[in-house]
Structures are given as C-alpha cells and as structure tokens.
Enzyme design. Structure first.
Site, PDB file in Angstrom:
ATOM      1  N   ASP A 224       0.881  -1.173   0.000  1.00 25.58           N
ATOM      2  CA  ASP A 224       0.000   0.000   0.000  1.00 25.58           C
ATOM      3  C   ASP A 224       0.917   1.221   0.000  1.00 25.58           C
ATOM      4  OD1 ASP A 224      -2.036  -1.804   0.277  1.00 25.58           O
ATOM      5  OD2 ASP A 224      -2.651  -1.187   2.288  1.00 25.58           O
ATOM      6  N   ASP A 379     -13.478  -3.630  -1.201  1.00 21.38           N
ATOM      7  CA  ASP A 379     -13.143  -3.270   0.184  1.00 21.38           C
ATOM      8  C   ASP A 379     -14.405  -3.365   1.044  1.00 21.38           C
ATOM      9  OD1 ASP A 379     -10.387  -2.364  -0.376  1.00 21.38           O
ATOM     10  OD2 ASP A 379     -11.372  -0.773  -1.482  1.00 21.38           O
TER      11      ASP A 379
HETATM   12  O1  1PR Z   1     -10.454   2.991  -5.017  1.00 21.32           O
HETATM   13  O2  1PR Z   1      -9.655   2.420  -7.273  1.00 21.32           O
HETATM   14  O3  1PR Z   1      -8.661   4.336  -6.052  1.00 21.32           O
HETATM   15  O4  1PR Z   1      -8.234   1.994  -5.362  1.00 21.32           O
HETATM   16  C1  1PR Z   1      -7.668   2.196  -4.099  1.00 21.32           C
HETATM   17  C2  1PR Z   1      -7.063   0.909  -3.648  1.00 21.32           C
HETATM   18  O5  1PR Z   1      -6.372   1.180  -2.438  1.00 21.32           O
HETATM   19  C3  1PR Z   1      -8.073  -0.169  -3.372  1.00 21.32           C
HETATM   20  O6  1PR Z   1      -7.615  -1.391  -3.906  1.00 21.32           O
HETATM   21  C4  1PR Z   1      -8.136  -0.257  -1.852  1.00 21.32           C
HETATM   22  O7  1PR Z   1      -8.251  -1.609  -1.426  1.00 21.32           O
HETATM   23  C5  1PR Z   1      -6.791   0.291  -1.436  1.00 21.32           C
HETATM   24  N1  1PR Z   1      -6.863   1.063  -0.178  1.00 21.32           N
HETATM   25  C6  1PR Z   1      -7.466   2.241  -0.006  1.00 21.32           C
HETATM   26  N2  1PR Z   1      -7.264   2.671   1.255  1.00 21.32           N
HETATM   27  C7  1PR Z   1      -6.559   1.739   1.885  1.00 21.32           C
HETATM   28  C8  1PR Z   1      -6.101   1.778   3.272  1.00 21.32           C
HETATM   29  O8  1PR Z   1      -5.532   0.828   3.804  1.00 21.32           O
HETATM   30  N3  1PR Z   1      -6.360   2.890   3.950  1.00 21.32           N
HETATM   31  N4  1PR Z   1      -5.585  -0.373   1.242  1.00 21.32           N
HETATM   32  C9  1PR Z   1      -6.294   0.715   0.980  1.00 21.32           C
HETATM   33  C10 1PR Z   1      -6.138  -1.543   1.198  1.00 21.32           C
HETATM   34  C11 1PR Z   1      -5.833  -3.662   1.544  1.00 21.32           C
HETATM   35  C12 1PR Z   1      -4.928  -4.724   1.206  1.00 21.32           C
HETATM   36  C13 1PR Z   1      -3.992  -4.954   2.341  1.00 21.32           C
HETATM   37  C14 1PR Z   1      -4.489  -6.247   2.858  1.00 21.32           C
HETATM   38  C15 1PR Z   1      -3.532  -7.067   3.576  1.00 21.32           C
HETATM   39  N5  1PR Z   1      -5.213  -2.429   1.538  1.00 21.32           N
HETATM   40  O9  1PR Z   1      -4.398  -4.691  -0.028  1.00 21.32           O
HETATM   41  O10 1PR Z   1      -2.724  -4.834   1.921  1.00 21.32           O
HETATM   42  O11 1PR Z   1      -5.636  -5.954   3.637  1.00 21.32           O
HETATM   43  O12 1PR Z   1      -3.192  -6.511   4.781  1.00 21.32           O
HETATM   44  P1  1PR Z   1      -2.676  -7.404   5.986  1.00 21.32           P
HETATM   45  O13 1PR Z   1      -2.047  -8.621   5.402  1.00 21.32           O
HETATM   46  O14 1PR Z   1      -1.669  -6.552   6.681  1.00 21.32           O
HETATM   47  O15 1PR Z   1      -3.889  -7.700   6.801  1.00 21.32           O
HETATM   48  P2  1PR Z   1      -9.316   2.982  -5.945  1.00 21.32           P
END
Ligand code: 1PR
Length: 523
Positions: A224, A379
């Site tokens: 991320d 999400d």
């Molecule tokens: O909405 O098309 O602009 O895409 C934004 C992207 O960014 C989406 O794929 C969304 O999942 C991701 N995103 C947005 N905000 C966050 C955040 O964390 N604040 N991250 C975010 C999402 C989710 C996973 C993460 C796993 C594993 N991250 O990819 O890495 O949950 O984590 P873990 O193993 O530590 O539990 P758009």
C-alpha cells in the site's frame, strides 16, 4: 540485437527489461522493414486477439511477419504472440490470424476458473534447445482464457494440465512460441529466454513426469503506497485501513526496495495499491509510474497496480479516460490494473438498468488489454443483521455472531479507501464485475485488515462461490497456518498479505515451506 514487435497493447516493457537484464539490446519495430531485416524476432502479444490482429493489419505487419516466419529465422512468440500464429480464434472468429500454424485458438471449456492465471508446470513432448539448464519441474506464469489447438501434433513442444491438457508451447524449426510468459516467470523464465537469445548447440530432452501439472496457489505481497506528511512516497499499512500512528502515516519502507526483496524471497506476484489514488490524479502522480518502471527492471513476476483508475478531468479541463490511465500504467511495467472505487460506481449504474454501457472502465480496459488485465478490488465491511429479510443484499449465516448476537451478516462495499459505505454487497459487486469483464477479484476485508486474525473465510467462500473468475484472498494473515487454512477451506486461488511481510514477522519462504507437501505452490 533482438528485434521486438510492439503493437501498442500491454506490457512489453517487461519483455524488454528481461532481455536487457540478460545483456542483449532491443530494437523496437517501427515499420514492416524492421521485421524483414530482423535477425531474431520476439513478439509478446498481450490483450485481445481481435484487437491485436486489427492493429497488425493496420500497421501492415502481417505480410512481413509471414515472410519472416517462412524464412525460419529465430522467432519467439509469447502468449497472444503464440495465438497469432494460428488460423483463427474463438475470441474474434470473424478476424483471421496469421495462419502460419494450422489450427485454432479456443476458449477453455472447463469446470475451473477462467482465465487460467498463475504458475503451472510443463509436460515436455519434444527435445528443444530452449530447455537447456531446466530441471523439468519448474513452473511458469500463465494468464489466458484461450488456448491453441494445433492440427499437427508434431509442432507441440509442451502441454500443461488445467482440467484438460492444452498446448502450452509450440516449435517449428526455429519458430518457438509459448502460452506462458517467460519474462514473468522468475529465474526459470529468464533461463528459457537466455536459451532463445544464445541458443546452446544441442537440443535437450526433459523427462516427462507421469503426474499432471498443477496450478500453484499464489502468494502475493501487497504494498500500500502513499505520500507521507513529508511528501515522500512510502509503503504504509493500516489497521482496518487506518494508516496513521500517533498522527503520522506509518512508514514501512521504500516501495522499489521492498518489491525487489519480495521477488527475491519468492513472491509469486507483487501488487502496488496507490491508496490515495481516489483523490489524486495518478498521471500527475508520476512517482507511482516511476516506481513501476524501476521495479519492472529487476522484478520478473507479475505486477499489479491499483488506485485512481477512473475517468478524470484535470484542472485545465482536459479529460482522461480510465483506459488512458491504465495504458500509462501498462507502458510503465504493470501487467494488471486493479479498480476499486470506480468499480463500485460502475456496478451501481449497471444494476439500475441491468444493461452494460460498453463504456465503463472495466469494459474498455478488458476490451483492449484482455479480461486478465482487469482486477477488481473490493473493500467490504461486515454489517450484522438479525434476519436475512432485513436487507435486500446477499446475506450469509455466520459462525461469528455480531455484538448483539446477530447470526447473519452482509458485506458492504465501500469506496475511497473505506471512507464511504454504499448500498451494494460484495457478492453482487463481484458478480456484476465478472459480467462486465473483470478477470480477477482482489477481495479485501476491512474488519480483518492488519489484525493478524486470519482471512475472513466466510466472505471468501461467499464470493468465490458466486463467480467463476479467480479470487485473491486478502486481509488478516498473521501466521503461516492462515495460508493453509485459506487454501483448504476456500476456493481462493491466491492469498495476499502485507503487514506480516513488511514487518519481517514471516518471510515468504516460510509460508512456502509450511505449505510444502500440503498445498501446491511454486518453489
Ligand atoms: O479505489 O480504485 O482508487 O483503489 C484504491 C485501492 O487502495 C483499493 O484497492 C483499496 O483496497 C486500497 N486502499 C485504499 N485505502 C486503503 C487503506 O488501507 N487505507 N488499502 C487501501 C487496502 C488492503 C490490502 C492490504 C491487505 C492485507 N489495503 O491490499 O494490503 O488488507 O493486509 P494485511 O495482510 O496486513 O492484513 P481505488
């Protein structure tokens, strides 16, 4: 000097990078005469068959290619570069292929997920110089919904099993073409490419194993990425999407360095998510493109990029389509793009009319780059209800009751990094996106994200049962056993994790070691 045919679709950057990493120089074809004068031609096709053949005809490359192929000079076709050699494809049956190899390209008609995405093995049917140095058990990276059917069995070099035995490479004289991507197949793929660039003198026979080849479950490292308050682009990680600690954005490392480390540790794929892409315009966010360019120079496994892939109007009123944004990512080294927020809005629109517009980001990108290039990232967050009739969404009965003892829940889709919940459930979202042309679902879970409590198996089962495309399980991995659990208790094709890898709690190698002899993986 290697001549490379780029017809403008997909990620040729990776092929160029892989060839250059082996010490060769690459000249990209700019006209038919470059094909005619080539000494060694590489044709990495990506995307959709019809679009590829249309462009090859428009650019007047068809005749030079046929002349080149008939001269039996060294040729390496990759993926669509293999399919192009055949007479026609069911993907666009009104458009003729090159017809150099008698036979057709057919869609998989099988009981497993299509596209066939991931690492699978080879059954060796003939000796070849390109096998020199391989042991025979290596896996290579595939991503395709169609496979070739050769009329002449003599041209079949290898086959692969995926609910059926299909042709995974062909050889006719000096013409070699593979359905898999050597440039995305780590060390084994580079080895094979090296054998094409500087062929050893003697063909090598590899022993045919009696067992079927098996698609490996993939372990994906997810980064991320966002700017911190000092303006540096960092890898961060949230707890249930909250990436701030004591008011500051958590900094867990530098994106290019971490991606390289995960490649070396054996990650089967790397995903970058630009988590503030929903509010920034990615084409102004050049560092993200630069991260991809640099990573693709020395990371030879598939790269997915997500965040901010949508139509956009800049401050001067210039409009950019999601397709243009995606194209820039593909040119910079991405193999797949992942669409999050925009995919929810697209599905909502679709559900209002029940008809696709043909103009959504999912449809447009899939049409040009192929379904396999479009990942939809979901999400969702759990919402508990007393009874299924309470809401019009897909509700599941849960073994993990809610705070008030509720035995049912639905999974609410969110947009903008989990900031806004929508009246759409994850199961419906996955089904609509599959209909519109998505090739894979990246299934996050806000409740589990960053908790180390394990994947939400109920969510994964509900979504995987509702679609035929592969599902990537994400969020919550905390120990090696969680990977075993997700692969045995659900139909997930791959498991993605972030925190445990970034914090060096569990190296990717340990996950693979634990899964050895229990679950098929790439070693
Ligand atoms: O909405 O098309 O602009 O895409 C934004 C992207 O960014 C989406 O794929 C969304 O999942 C991701 N995103 C947005 N905000 C966050 C955040 O964390 N604040 N991250 C975010 C999402 C989710 C996973 C993460 C796993 C594993 N991250 O990819 O890495 O949950 O984590 P873990 O193993 O530590 O539990 P758009």
């Amino acid at each position: 000097m290697i001549t490379l045919l780029d017809y403008g679709a997909g990620n040729v950057r990776s092929v160029i990078n892989a060839i250059e990493s082996l010490g060769e120089t690459v000249k990209v074809v700019t006209g038919g005469e470059d094909i005619l004068s080539a000494a060694k031609l590489v044709f990495p096709g990506v995307g959709a068959f019809g679009n590829m053949m249309r462009i090859l005809r428009e650019k007047k490359y068809v005749e030079p290619m046929l002349t080149y192929l008939r001269s039996d000079r060294p040729f390496l076709g990759i993926c669509l570069g293999l399919q192009a050699l055949f007479e026609y494809s069911e993907e666009a049956s009104d458009i003729k292929g090159l017809g150099f190899i008698p036979g057709a390209v057919k869609r998989f008609a099988i009981g497993l997920s299509v596209p066939h995405i991931g690492w699978n093995g080879l059954n060796y049917k003939q000796p070849s110089r390109i096998f020199t140095g391989l042991q025979g058990g290596e896996k290579f990276y595939f991503v395709h919904s169609y496979h070739v059917v050769a009329d002449d069995p003599e041209v079949i070099l290898t086959t692969t099993d995926y609910d059926c035995e299909f042709v995974s490479s062909i050889q006719k004289g000096n013409i070699v073409a593979t359905q898999f991507h050597p440039e995305k197949s780590g060390r084994a793929g580079l080895h094979l490419l090296q054998n094409f660039l500087q062929p050893p003198t003697e063909p090598v026979s590899l022993v045919q194993s009696a067992r079927e080849t098996k698609l490996a479950k993939r372990i994906i490292a997810c980064l991320d990425v966002r700017s911190n308050d000092q303006g540096d682009l960092v890898v961060t990680k949230g707890d249930q999407y909250d990436v701030r600690e004591d008011g500051n954005v958590r900094n867990l490392g530098q994106p290019v360095e971490l991606a390289r480390r995960y490649y070396q540790e054996g990650a089967d794929e790397i995903t970058f998510l630009n988590i503030t892409g929903f509010r920034d315009f990615p084409l102004e966010d050049m560092p993200m493109l630069e991260i991809l360019r640099q990573t693709s120079c020395n990371v030879f496994v598939p790269l997915t990029i997500g965040g901010g892939i949508r139509d956009y109007t800049d401050k001067d009123g210039r409009q950019y389509s999601a397709l243009e944004v995606a194209a820039e990512y593909f040119r910079s080294g991405a193999d797949k793009v992942s669409i999050g927020s925009d995919a929810v809005l697209i599905a909502e629109d679709y559900l209002k009319t029940g008809r696709p517009t043909g103009r959504s980001a999912i449809e447009e990108i899939a049409r040009v780059y192929g379904n396999q290039a479009v990942v939809v990232s979901i999400d969702p967050r759990r919402v508990y209800v007393e009874a299924p009739e309470e809401v019009k969404h897909t509700v599941i009965e849960t073994d993990l009751p809610g705070p008030g003892g509720e035995r049912y829940c639905w999974y609410q889709c969110t947009i903008n990094g989990g900031r806004e919940g929508r009246e759409l459930d994850a199961v419906t979202q996955a089904q609509v996106c599959e209909k519109l042309g998505a090739g894979e679902i990246l299934l996050n879970c806000i409740d589990r994200d960053g908790t180390n409590l394990g994947f939400d198996l109920e969510l994964i089962n509900a979504v995987a049962a509702a679609v035929t495309i592969p599902v990537i399980a994400s969020s919550g991995a905390g120990k090696v056993e969680h990977f075993h659990e997700v692969f045995t208790a659900t139909e997930a094709e791959s498991a993605l994790a972030a925190g445990i890898f970034h914090r060096r709690e569990i190296p990717i190698g340990d996950v693979k070691n634990y899964l050895a002899n229990k679950v098929e993986t790439r070693r």
